[in-house]
Design an enzyme around this catalytic site. Sequence first.
Site, PDB file in Angstrom:
ATOM      1  N   ASP A 227       0.861  -1.162   0.000  1.00 41.81           N
ATOM      2  CA  ASP A 227       0.000   0.000   0.000  1.00 41.81           C
ATOM      3  C   ASP A 227       0.916   1.235   0.000  1.00 41.81           C
ATOM      4  O   ASP A 227       2.133   1.132   0.140  1.00 41.81           O
ATOM      5  CB  ASP A 227      -0.962  -0.025   1.205  1.00 41.81           C
ATOM      6  CG  ASP A 227      -2.170   0.881   0.964  1.00 41.81           C
ATOM      7  OD1 ASP A 227      -3.210   0.670   1.609  1.00 41.81           O
ATOM      8  OD2 ASP A 227      -2.069   1.783   0.111  1.00 41.81           O
TER       9      ASP A 227
HETATM   10  C1  GLC Z   1      -4.303   4.409  -0.265  1.00 41.13           C
HETATM   11  C2  GLC Z   1      -5.182   3.226   0.096  1.00 41.13           C
HETATM   12  C3  GLC Z   1      -5.232   2.153  -0.952  1.00 41.13           C
HETATM   13  C4  GLC Z   1      -5.067   2.781  -2.316  1.00 41.13           C
HETATM   14  C5  GLC Z   1      -3.638   3.313  -2.365  1.00 41.13           C
HETATM   15  C6  GLC Z   1      -3.340   4.007  -3.708  1.00 41.13           C
HETATM   16  O1  GLC Z   1      -3.666   4.902   0.865  1.00 41.13           O
HETATM   17  O2  GLC Z   1      -4.918   2.594   1.339  1.00 41.13           O
HETATM   18  O3  GLC Z   1      -6.481   1.467  -0.804  1.00 41.13           O
HETATM   19  O4  GLC Z   1      -5.282   1.828  -3.330  1.00 41.13           O
HETATM   20  O5  GLC Z   1      -3.347   4.208  -1.304  1.00 41.13           O
HETATM   21  O6  GLC Z   1      -4.052   5.211  -3.779  1.00 41.13           O
END
Ligand code: GLC
Length: 754
Positions: free
Chosen positions: A272
């Site tokens: 993430d």
């Molecule tokens: C965010 C979220 C995740 C998302 C990623 C990219 O913090 O936790 O669900 O896909 O970053 O934006």
Amino acid sequence: MDNNLLLEKLDSLSMEEKIGQLVQLTGDFFEGDMDTVVTGPLKKLGLNTGYNVYNTGSILNVTDPDKMIRLQTDYLEKSTHKIPLLFMADIIYGYRTIFPIPLAQACSWNYEQIERAASIAARECYDEGIHVTFSPMVDIVRDPRWGRVMESPGEDTLLAQKYAESTVLGIQGGNLESAPGAIPAHKIAACVKHFAAYGAPVAGREYNAVDMSEHMLREYYLPGYNAAIAAGAKLVMTAFNTLNGVPATGNEWLNRDVLRREMNFDGVLISDYAAIEELIMHGYAENEAAAARLALLAGVDVDMKTAVYANQLAKVISGDEHMLGLLNEAVYRVLKLKNDLGLFEDPFRGLQETLQRQKSSVLSDEHKQNALSLAEESVVLLKNDNELLPFSKQAKVALIGPYAEENSTLGIWAIKGDEADTVNLKTGMLKYIDPDHLSVCRGAYMLPLDERQALGKYADKLPGETVAEEDLLHEALRNAGEVDVIVLALGESIYQSGEGGSRTNPTLPEPQLKLLHELSLLGKKLVVIVYSGRPLILTEVAGKADAIIQAWYPGTMGGEALANILYGKTNPSGKLAMTFPRSVGQIPVYYNELNTGRPNMPENGSYRFASRYIDEVNKPLYPFGYGKSYTSFEYSLLSVSRKEIKANEPIDICISVTNTGIYDGKETVQLYIRDKSASVARPVMVLKDFKKIFLRSDETETVQFTIRDEMLKFYGSRMEYKSEPGEFEVYIGASSQEILLSFSFVLLPEGEHE
Ligand code: GLC
């Protein structure tokens, strides 16, 4: 590309080129001349100045077609290896045609519709150049304080599994016999998230620790991810949280033993956002080099938006054959994903075709019609005293509230949604009644002014409050005084929901509760429509409103869907995928709880020594599986094939359901099972099957269920997954607390005959 050529490609890459494939950056790293990039985003991220952005493997959240063509063209010209970029984005519940939020979709119990919605989102992404979407999110959530509950399929494991499977199939399509692994035209790659159990943070506080037994993890939280992987999800995203003390992004047991070996996942594991670097903040990695090492050992292939892999992997790997092997495996998985998408043959994947055709499928009438249908089925009728709804078109209505003509009803994760496309509630209602039969006013602020600042960067996105509160209220009271019925459109702001949106007191904002109270004193018929990204505490609303509709954030067609329900064109059929607590002190409260050794029985009265509170009842305000209809249904048990079974022997059940009301309608018949005694205490009930049926008024239909051994299995105290002999109860009903039919059966021990 043939796999052998892919392996040759891999072998041809330098160490820097290989590591670059594991780096994900944003579009600003490719805008402007190199000096601008080096002194700007590259420096800000902490990337070593020697880093070559034209080695980067993928781009996050660039979603403009022209920009993607520019970036890809420029990249392929300047990169040494000519491996196309991957474009990944958060298209969670729609690209431009925005569907209801996933928690709302889960209340439709209509998985064909959910699959279609995912398919439409994928088609619009395909037409606009996106290759991967970070969806489905299948984190089980039992705590409405957590903001991302809006993005989840709710509290139940079976619904999470169904949502996972339907969404992955909608996004990717099924496996092609003719080209195993390839993702066909009009489809893109799905990324299931967040692995694992991100939806269970302590105290419902965003990014907080997750701590649970392996039994709880396997029984309730892992099956949703597993269903997405079984459906072919090409990517998995790690979770921000620690799981039992070990950050998911550095958790070798979770990602290699469970995900890769047990769930047989061979796709790309992406971190993430910044989660690899956050291993340091967790106190799990002492520095960036350790973070790089721990993440690679834990099987994380792609580093989303940090400099850790780019800066550290070469050093961490040098001279270490095992680490070099892990690097090659990770790079191979990224190359294979690009190959499955056909990028080596067509880096633009049909995007140029769209531009030449000058015709994208975004917001097509067909797509909007699907969004309307799913929104109608996602809305839940919670209360309807004296059949106040549906309205007659002659009724004079005062539409009051911050959501009366609010277009910001898409939820916070609709990154490409345009509020201008939204049909709001006022617009929807005017499709039914003359303007002189409808007065519209705001009545109250969305939020108290002092609470807006708590929304951080989103504070400025809220509509300005230009009129004094007392003037808003006076206008509302004046309008209300002139009509037969009030429709009060209330809700939490979309910015109080979603990532970073945990709330300690998930209720309607105070100005709106004041408006509700003042209007309730008029003695008029009162319909409250609730817009929210979570189950709010609606106890006060329930005490004042004659009817309550849970609208969630219903998406582009939300206002039309709600008007169709208000005026009876559509009979509501939504059933809650998550419990609505009566008070915040009950949280977490969910249907599949354990019985305890001292259950609070009705006959207990106020007996002290039972599992109860002294200041609140145990039962929630609205239970899992609950939702009203404009019609009524009667259930009768027709037959049960046997009440004693040997292992793996099915039980066939037949029931009859009759629509006994005057409206045609849909009913979701729910089947729950209780294992009366086992080697671990089992919940008082678990949803094991359901059937959503349509019945015309006075129509009767036979509904069949089959109980199979798989439904009786559970994880024992030593994680053995099996059913055990003993007595079981079967409950069939319209919700987890409206059990209309029940019977018991016995699973005989091995060898004991009937
Ligand atoms: C965010 C979220 C995740 C998302 C990623 C990219 O913090 O936790 O669900 O896909 O970053 O934006």
